[in-house]
Design a protein around this motif. Structure first.
Motif, PDB file in Angstrom:
ATOM      1  N   LEU A  62       0.801  -1.226   0.000  1.00 20.45           N
ATOM      2  CA  LEU A  62       0.000   0.000   0.000  1.00 20.45           C
ATOM      3  C   LEU A  62       0.835   1.279   0.000  1.00 20.45           C
ATOM      4  CD1 LEU A  62      -2.929  -0.828   2.446  1.00 20.45           C
ATOM      5  CD2 LEU A  62      -3.133  -0.249   0.026  1.00 20.45           C
ATOM      6  N   ARG A  63       2.141   1.155   0.117  1.00 22.45           N
ATOM      7  CA  ARG A  63       2.948   2.361   0.300  1.00 22.45           C
ATOM      8  C   ARG A  63       2.917   3.264  -0.936  1.00 22.45           C
ATOM      9  NH1 ARG A  63       7.834  -0.732   3.513  1.00 22.45           N
ATOM     10  NH2 ARG A  63       6.602  -1.113   5.405  1.00 22.45           N
ATOM     11  N   GLU A  64       2.900   2.678  -2.119  1.00 15.96           N
ATOM     12  CA  GLU A  64       2.808   3.499  -3.330  1.00 15.96           C
ATOM     13  C   GLU A  64       1.479   4.252  -3.359  1.00 15.96           C
ATOM     14  OE1 GLU A  64       2.343   2.607  -8.047  1.00 15.96           O
ATOM     15  OE2 GLU A  64       4.081   1.691  -7.066  1.00 15.96           O
ATOM     16  N   PHE A  65       0.410   3.582  -2.955  1.00 18.69           N
ATOM     17  CA  PHE A  65      -0.902   4.222  -2.918  1.00 18.69           C
ATOM     18  C   PHE A  65      -0.920   5.338  -1.868  1.00 18.69           C
ATOM     19  CE2 PHE A  65      -5.642   3.759  -1.805  1.00 18.69           C
ATOM     20  CZ  PHE A  65      -6.018   4.632  -2.810  1.00 18.69           C
ATOM     21  N   TYR A  67       1.590   7.073  -0.857  1.00 16.40           N
ATOM     22  CA  TYR A  67       2.381   8.187  -1.386  1.00 16.40           C
ATOM     23  C   TYR A  67       1.566   8.978  -2.396  1.00 16.40           C
ATOM     24  CZ  TYR A  67       6.892  10.480  -2.274  1.00 16.40           C
ATOM     25  OH  TYR A  67       7.925  11.369  -2.355  1.00 16.40           O
ATOM     26  N   GLY A  68       0.773   8.270  -3.213  1.00 14.62           N
ATOM     27  CA  GLY A  68      -0.107   8.960  -4.161  1.00 14.62           C
ATOM     28  C   GLY A  68      -1.125   9.839  -3.452  1.00 14.62           C
ATOM     29  N   GLU A 100      -1.522  12.573  -8.191  1.00 19.11           N
ATOM     30  CA  GLU A 100      -1.602  14.008  -7.914  1.00 19.11           C
ATOM     31  C   GLU A 100      -2.957  14.627  -8.250  1.00 19.11           C
ATOM     32  OE1 GLU A 100       2.912  15.388  -8.960  1.00 19.11           O
ATOM     33  OE2 GLU A 100       1.714  14.490 -10.542  1.00 19.11           O
ATOM     34  N   LEU A 101      -3.679  14.039  -9.195  1.00 19.72           N
ATOM     35  CA  LEU A 101      -4.929  14.655  -9.675  1.00 19.72           C
ATOM     36  C   LEU A 101      -6.150  14.278  -8.842  1.00 19.72           C
ATOM     37  CD1 LEU A 101      -4.465  13.988 -13.512  1.00 19.72           C
ATOM     38  CD2 LEU A 101      -3.825  16.039 -12.234  1.00 19.72           C
ATOM     39  N   LEU A 102      -5.999  13.327  -7.936  1.00 19.85           N
ATOM     40  CA  LEU A 102      -7.177  12.700  -7.338  1.00 19.85           C
ATOM     41  C   LEU A 102      -8.065  13.657  -6.552  1.00 19.85           C
ATOM     42  CD1 LEU A 102      -5.713   9.275  -6.118  1.00 19.85           C
ATOM     43  CD2 LEU A 102      -7.002   9.768  -8.208  1.00 19.85           C
ATOM     44  N   LYS A 147      -1.397  -2.326  -6.996  1.00 21.29           N
ATOM     45  CA  LYS A 147      -0.713  -1.298  -7.778  1.00 21.29           C
ATOM     46  C   LYS A 147      -1.688  -0.523  -8.666  1.00 21.29           C
ATOM     47  CE  LYS A 147       3.570  -0.755 -10.421  1.00 21.29           C
ATOM     48  NZ  LYS A 147       4.260   0.039  -9.384  1.00 21.29           N
ATOM     49  N   ASN A 148      -2.834  -1.106  -8.962  1.00 25.27           N
ATOM     50  CA  ASN A 148      -3.842  -0.416  -9.770  1.00 25.27           C
ATOM     51  C   ASN A 148      -4.738   0.505  -8.952  1.00 25.27           C
ATOM     52  OD1 ASN A 148      -3.326  -1.355 -12.449  1.00 25.27           O
ATOM     53  ND2 ASN A 148      -4.169  -3.351 -11.868  1.00 25.27           N
ATOM     54  N   ALA A 149      -4.486   0.663  -7.660  1.00 27.69           N
ATOM     55  CA  ALA A 149      -5.383   1.448  -6.816  1.00 27.69           C
ATOM     56  C   ALA A 149      -5.537   2.877  -7.321  1.00 27.69           C
ATOM     57  CB  ALA A 149      -4.882   1.440  -5.366  1.00 27.69           C
ATOM     58  N   ILE A 150      -4.433   3.540  -7.666  1.00 24.87           N
ATOM     59  CA  ILE A 150      -4.525   4.914  -8.170  1.00 24.87           C
ATOM     60  C   ILE A 150      -5.240   4.933  -9.507  1.00 24.87           C
ATOM     61  CG2 ILE A 150      -3.189   6.875  -9.029  1.00 24.87           C
ATOM     62  CD1 ILE A 150      -1.113   6.286  -6.882  1.00 24.87           C
ATOM     63  N   ASN A 151      -4.912   3.969 -10.379  1.00 27.70           N
ATOM     64  CA  ASN A 151      -5.619   3.850 -11.654  1.00 27.70           C
ATOM     65  C   ASN A 151      -7.132   3.806 -11.451  1.00 27.70           C
ATOM     66  OD1 ASN A 151      -4.240   3.779 -14.184  1.00 27.70           O
ATOM     67  ND2 ASN A 151      -3.280   1.836 -13.651  1.00 27.70           N
ATOM     68  N   LEU A 152      -7.565   2.950 -10.551  1.00 27.14           N
ATOM     69  CA  LEU A 152      -9.003   2.759 -10.346  1.00 27.14           C
ATOM     70  C   LEU A 152      -9.652   3.999  -9.742  1.00 27.14           C
ATOM     71  CD1 LEU A 152      -8.841  -0.931  -9.124  1.00 27.14           C
ATOM     72  CD2 LEU A 152      -9.881  -0.126 -11.261  1.00 27.14           C
TER      73      LEU A 152
END
Length: 411
Positions: A62-65, A67-68, A100-102, A147-152
């Motif tokens: 979850l760390r990448e998410f 950080y996002g 960044e856009l979320l 890894k697709n969490a930000i994508n989704l």
């Protein structure tokens, strides 16, 4: 029109479009990013800072998410400051990979967001499991799904639209999402990247390495020298090339870090690992690791190349492939997506199996020997670039896409 761009590494993928908008005139352009030394005339920058790194107590997947999300909060704070100063954009453009856009939908409700969708990860195809030398570990599937969490999250944004540069990259996204993602093929400057008929008649010096007109130059370029970009396959092809062509000189451009995939064991570099594996099999006086090079040197290298190697896992295409085609390089590319969208075997280059170094060497040697074929392929690559990769055409398509998106909304 008022534009708001967002990318942590200013100007990211948006350099050409931002310059184009400035040259058009009549636009206000603001760019939110982290601090760096970049500067583009006519562009106001707003700097954000991520307050902390992901917590060590956060689950590793979850760390990448996390950080996002931290980036999203920091960007939203910068955007609120802009809004307080009276800046409300007509469109927001950025890269969804960083998160960044979320939160910008909360700052500018109703404002369309045109996000760059680079890749949707899968556990059972494309890059995962492609290379049997590096089989997926037992925990990789779970990590890939997360890894697709930000994508989704990005795909669920109201007023969200997407762009992506190749049909393959678009096809990685779920079917329900693809209608929201426009195919916007990226272009290159055909004047900067054009063939030079005289390049092979003069000496070339790259980072202290001298190539003479008598040398047969084989080139390879990647951001970093790593398996995702076929570095190991290229290295294993070199002994045969060097043995059968005593005039061959090999220049490999790229750093020793890792951009994609797993890091090498023992904290070394993939270059060190391959040199150890091939110890005694390479004439290192003819194999030159020049690191990262200036853009002018990069273009000069492509213009002089007698055979240019571009390999990749089924993943995103590098800008260097487009630039090599525009330069008229005789290209040997891996028979993988999305390379096969650009290269038609025997027409605009040659396609080879990614995992077969002997076949890679065979085709390199064929092009070094058959200069007529090499010239024909280089001309075919340039012709494709003129028809499909024109920067001006790309910018005009970008303008039309923005116009379509903005026409559907008002901030």
């Amino acid at each position: 029109m008022r534009y708001l761009f967002v990318h942590q590494n200013f100007p990211g993928q948006f350099l050409h479009f931002v310059r184009h908008l400035h040259e058009q005139g009549g636009h206000e352009i603001v760019f939110i990013s982290e601090a760096n030394a970049g500067e583009i005339p006519g562009v106001r920058r707003a700097i954000y800072r991520v307050p902390r790194l992901p917590s060590s107590s956060t689950h590793p997947h979850l760390r990448e998410f996390e950080y996002g999300l931290l980036r999203a909060e920091a960007v939203a704070t910068a955007a609120k400051t802009l809004k307080g100063l009276g800046y409300v954009p007509d469109i927001i453009i950025g890269h969804h990979g960083w998160g960044e856009l979320l939160n910008l939908v909360d700052v500018f409700p109703g404002c369309p967001i045109l996000g760059y969708f680079e890749f949707f990860y899968h556990t059972d195809r494309n890059d995962v499991g492609f290379d049997p030398e590096f089989p997926p570990g037992p925990d990789l599937a779970a990590a890939v799904r997360v890894k697709n969490a930000i994508n989704l999250q990005a795909l669920s944004l109201p007023n969200g639209y997407g762009q992506t540069p190749t049909q393959f990259q678009k096809s990685t996204y779920p079917g329900w999402a693809q209608d929201r993602i426009s195919l916007l093929r990226e272009g290159v400057n055909l004047e900067l990247c054009q063939p030079d008929a005289q390049a092979r008649r003069r000496n070339l010096v790259i980072n202290g390495v001298k190539i003479s007109p008598r040398d047969a130059l084989v080139t390879y370029v990647a951001r970093n020298l790593e398996p995702y970009r076929g570095f190991h396959s290229v290295m294993r092809a070199l002994p045969r090339i060097l043995t059968e062509r005593q005039d061959a000189q090999i220049i490999l451009v790229g750093g020793d870090q890792v951009s994609y995939g797993a890091p090498p064991p023992d904290r070394g570099s993939w270059k060190d690992i391959m040199l150890k594996e091939l110890e005694g099999k390479l004439d290192l006086s003819r194999v030159h690791f020049v690191g990262k090079v200036a853009y002018d040197d990069f273009r000069s290298l492509l213009k002089r190349s007698d055979a240019h190697l571009y390999l990749t896992y089924p993943f995103v295409a590098s800008w260097s492939l487009r630039e090599a085609m525009a330069t008229g390089c005789p290209i040997i590319g891996s028979d993988t997506a999305p390379v096969s969208e650009f290269i038609t075997d025997g027409v605009t280059g040659r396609l080879v199996p990614f995992l077969e170094p002997d076949r890679i060497a065979e085709v390199v040697l064929e092009l070094l020997e058959d200069r007529k074929q090499a010239r024909r392929l280089g001309q075919g690559a340039r012709g494709y670039a003129e028809a499909e990769l024109s920067l001006q055409d790309y910018l005009e398509r970008y303008d039309r896409l923005v116009e379509q998106v903005v026409s559907r909304h008002s901030c």
